[in-house]
Design an enzyme around this catalytic site. Structure first.
Site, mmCIF file in Angstrom:
data_model
loop_
_atom_site.group_PDB
_atom_site.id
_atom_site.type_symbol
_atom_site.label_atom_id
_atom_site.label_comp_id
_atom_site.label_asym_id
_atom_site.label_seq_id
_atom_site.Cartn_x
_atom_site.Cartn_y
_atom_site.Cartn_z
ATOM 1 N N ASP A 127 0.837 -1.217 0.000
ATOM 2 C CA ASP A 127 0.000 0.000 0.000
ATOM 3 C C ASP A 127 0.860 1.250 0.000
ATOM 4 O OD1 ASP A 127 -1.314 -2.355 1.420
ATOM 5 O OD2 ASP A 127 -3.055 -1.106 1.022
ATOM 6 N N ASP B 149 -1.691 -2.581 -3.997
ATOM 7 C CA ASP B 149 -1.965 -1.145 -3.934
ATOM 8 C C ASP B 149 -0.678 -0.354 -4.183
ATOM 9 O OD1 ASP B 149 -4.607 -1.655 -3.557
ATOM 10 O OD2 ASP B 149 -4.727 -0.809 -1.535
ATOM 11 N N TYR C 25 -2.090 4.359 -6.206
ATOM 12 C CA TYR C 25 -3.276 5.123 -5.754
ATOM 13 C C TYR C 25 -3.673 6.202 -6.761
ATOM 14 C CZ TYR C 25 -3.168 2.645 -1.352
ATOM 15 O OH TYR C 25 -3.206 1.647 -0.415
ATOM 16 N N ASN D 50 -6.911 -3.596 -4.476
ATOM 17 C CA ASN D 50 -8.121 -2.938 -4.979
ATOM 18 C C ASN D 50 -7.798 -1.670 -5.759
ATOM 19 O OD1 ASN D 50 -7.434 -2.307 -2.174
ATOM 20 N ND2 ASN D 50 -9.029 -0.741 -2.325
ATOM 21 N N HIS E 217 -3.821 -9.464 -1.000
ATOM 22 C CA HIS E 217 -3.972 -8.064 -0.600
ATOM 23 C C HIS E 217 -4.849 -7.895 0.648
ATOM 24 C CE1 HIS E 217 -3.799 -3.794 -0.820
ATOM 25 N NE2 HIS E 217 -5.108 -3.694 -0.901
ATOM 26 N N HIS F 207 -11.751 -2.064 6.931
ATOM 27 C CA HIS F 207 -11.815 -3.287 6.118
ATOM 28 C C HIS F 207 -12.075 -4.525 6.976
ATOM 29 C CE1 HIS F 207 -10.424 -0.704 2.973
ATOM 30 N NE2 HIS F 207 -9.248 -0.525 3.527
ATOM 31 N N HIS G 192 -3.638 -3.787 2.527
ATOM 32 C CA HIS G 192 -5.004 -3.248 2.528
ATOM 33 C C HIS G 192 -5.308 -2.375 3.744
ATOM 34 C CE1 HIS G 192 -8.856 -2.852 0.719
ATOM 35 N NE2 HIS G 192 -9.509 -3.657 1.507
ATOM 36 N N VAL G 193 -5.058 -2.877 4.943
ATOM 37 C CA VAL G 193 -5.256 -2.076 6.152
ATOM 38 C C VAL G 193 -3.984 -1.259 6.377
ATOM 39 C CG1 VAL G 193 -5.713 -2.133 8.618
ATOM 40 C CG2 VAL G 193 -6.783 -3.819 7.101
HETATM 41 FE FE LIG Z 1 -6.238 -1.902 -0.478
#
Ligand SMILES: [Fe+2]
Length: 466
Positions: A169, A198, A201, A235, A320, A330, A357-358
């Site tokens: 991320d 990720d 962004y 995502n 992810h 999440h 993700h987090v």
């Molecule tokens: Fe994510």
């Protein structure tokens, strides 16, 4: 913006923060109260020096490499030329022999995304390299020739030491820059990055401004042109936006990042496997179908029995969305995949599952929830020596900021959690031992906030203690 100086008084604040960072022990593991975020969660401006394009007309930029075959003797070299295709050759030579070779095994892609048109994205696959060897390589030609180097991984084998880095991320904020700098300065000298999804962004900008994909490619070049980064989709790679007529999921990501998925009999670049030194790495896609009968399910079902722990003792799974996550961000998003895949992760004694993700850090105990079947009430995860450790490392430091809000009290399965940015390393020593450490940002390059001596689940399945 390549380097930063801390504001006056920040050192005093740091001392105070250290003084206050007495761990809170809940009925679960440790919740660290350590939170020191310095930079606002905004992307660095386009004119930042970390985004500077190389000089010269049509000079190759966004150079990046990843593993190019199943065992580590191949490399995929990728780069973008902004105005015209330019040379499709990669010239390379090993430091041992100096014998010059070149490859033209290059595909060139372009794509459009709403009102954006990409540059010429080159992917050149080179195979049959010598193991554990430093190679120099050149992309571009004439006055825009650019030279880099990488080291191939050692031959696959059960006691081969190897050090992975872990980043997730990442994005392109000042925090992202600190994370990448700390990673590059990590004293364990990690050799390649397991990137848990990720990337840029770009989709957080109006119209998914794909210029942010380009700037991210230039930002991370300082590492990924020299080290293989192993990619996982998140995502923020989906870029599905029907409002502006963009219906093809993963379009920018899959044009820009080439994955050797066919080498592991996968039918999609979103899930695949590689061997690297003494590790077998399985990459899964949280945002592709994974229920029974789907291609990803069938692939994983056939893949796991192929892992030979006498050849690659360390079985690492990357995805992810975390399957275990005690933050209020999440929360339980990974539950449906956990239901489908967790029995296999336990059955095949996966050593560790890394996810992102987090936007914070968390490490679990070895636990499983495979006994639960909805009607039996056994909904609480239990200690399980065959289960993986689950690590959330989505703390690269992106535009969306830090996840600070945790479920309380800390669940028993959660061994350690802290809302800080950072990165980690997984340092394999031999078939039985690997040293894992997480390094929080803003605390100097050598500060480990969490660590664990991993014991291999196949060869040495004793209980670990951090
Ligand atoms: Fe994510």
């Amino acid at each position: 913006m390549g380097s930063h100086s801390f504001a006056p008084g920040s050192s005093a604040l740091a001392v105070l923060a250290c003084f206050l960072s007495v761990a809170v022990i809940c009925n679960g593991g440790t919740t660290s109260p350590f939170v020191r975020k310095i930079w606002p969660s905004v992307d660095m401006p386009f004119d930042s020096d970390v985004f500077a394009a190389p000089t010269g007309h049509n000079a190759p930029q966004q150079v990046h490499i990843t593993q190019g075959d199943h065992v580590g003797k191949g490399v995929i070299v990728s780069w973008v030329t902004p105005h015209e295709p330019g040379s499709n050759k990669v010239h390379y030579w090993s430091e041992k022999t100096g014998r010059k070779k070149h490859s033209e095994n290059t595909v060139v892609k372009t794509y459009k995304y709403y009102n954006y048109t990409s540059g010429y994205i080159h992917h050149c696959t080179i195979k049959d390299l010598e193991p554990d060897t430093k190679y120099h390589y050149v992309v571009g030609s004439g006055h825009v020739r650019r030279q880099f180097w990488f080291v191939t991984p050692p031959e696959v084998g059960p006691d081969v030491p190897y050090t992975f880095g872990l980043i997730g991320d990442l994005g392109q904020t000042l925090d992202s820059n600190v994370t990448l700098t700390h990673y590059q300065q990590n004293p364990y000298n990690p050799k390649s990055v397991l990137f848990v999804g990720d990337l840029s962004y770009a989709d957080d900008h109006p119209l998914h401004n794909n210029l942010r994909w380009d700037s991210w490619g230039r930002f991370v070049e300082r590492s990924v042109a020299y080290q293989h980064w192993i990619w996982v989709s998140g995502n923020h790679e989906i870029d599905y936006c029907p409002e502006i007529g963009e219906y093809t999921p993963f379009k920018p990501y899959l044009h820009r990042y080439e994955i050797p998925y066919r080498e592991s009999n996968s039918t999609s670049p979103l899930w695949y496997s590689i061997k690297r030194a003494s590790a077998y790495i399985i990459v899964l896609s949280s945002y592709s179908a994974y229920a029974i009968y789907t291609p990803q399910y069938v692939w994983l079902q056939e893949e796991l029995p192929k892992v030979n722990r006498s050849e690659t003792p360390w079985l690492i799974v990357l995805m992810h969305t975390p399957l275990y996550n005690s933050y209020n961000y999440h929360y339980m998003e990974g539950e449906s995949m956990r239901v489908v895949f967790e029995p296999w992760l336990v059955q095949y004694k996966v050593d560790v599952v890394f996810a992102g993700h987090v936007h914070a850090y968390e490490r679990s105990e070895r636990i499983s929830n495979v006994a639960y079947n909805i009607t039996n009430g056994l909904a609480t995860p239990v200690s399980d020596p065959n289960a993986p450790v689950y690590i959330t490392i989505g703390d690269g430091g992106n535009i969306e900021g830090l996840a600070k809000n945790m479920t309380e009290p800390q669940p028993e399965y959660s061994a350690f959690r802290e809302a800080s940015f950072g990165h980690a390393i997984f340092d394999i020593k031999n078939r039985t031992h690997a040293y894992y450490s997480w390094n929080r940002n803003n605390d100097g390059i050598a500060t480990e906030a969490d660590s664990l001596w991993f014991r291999n689940r196949y060869w040495d399945p004793v209980k670990e203690s951090s």
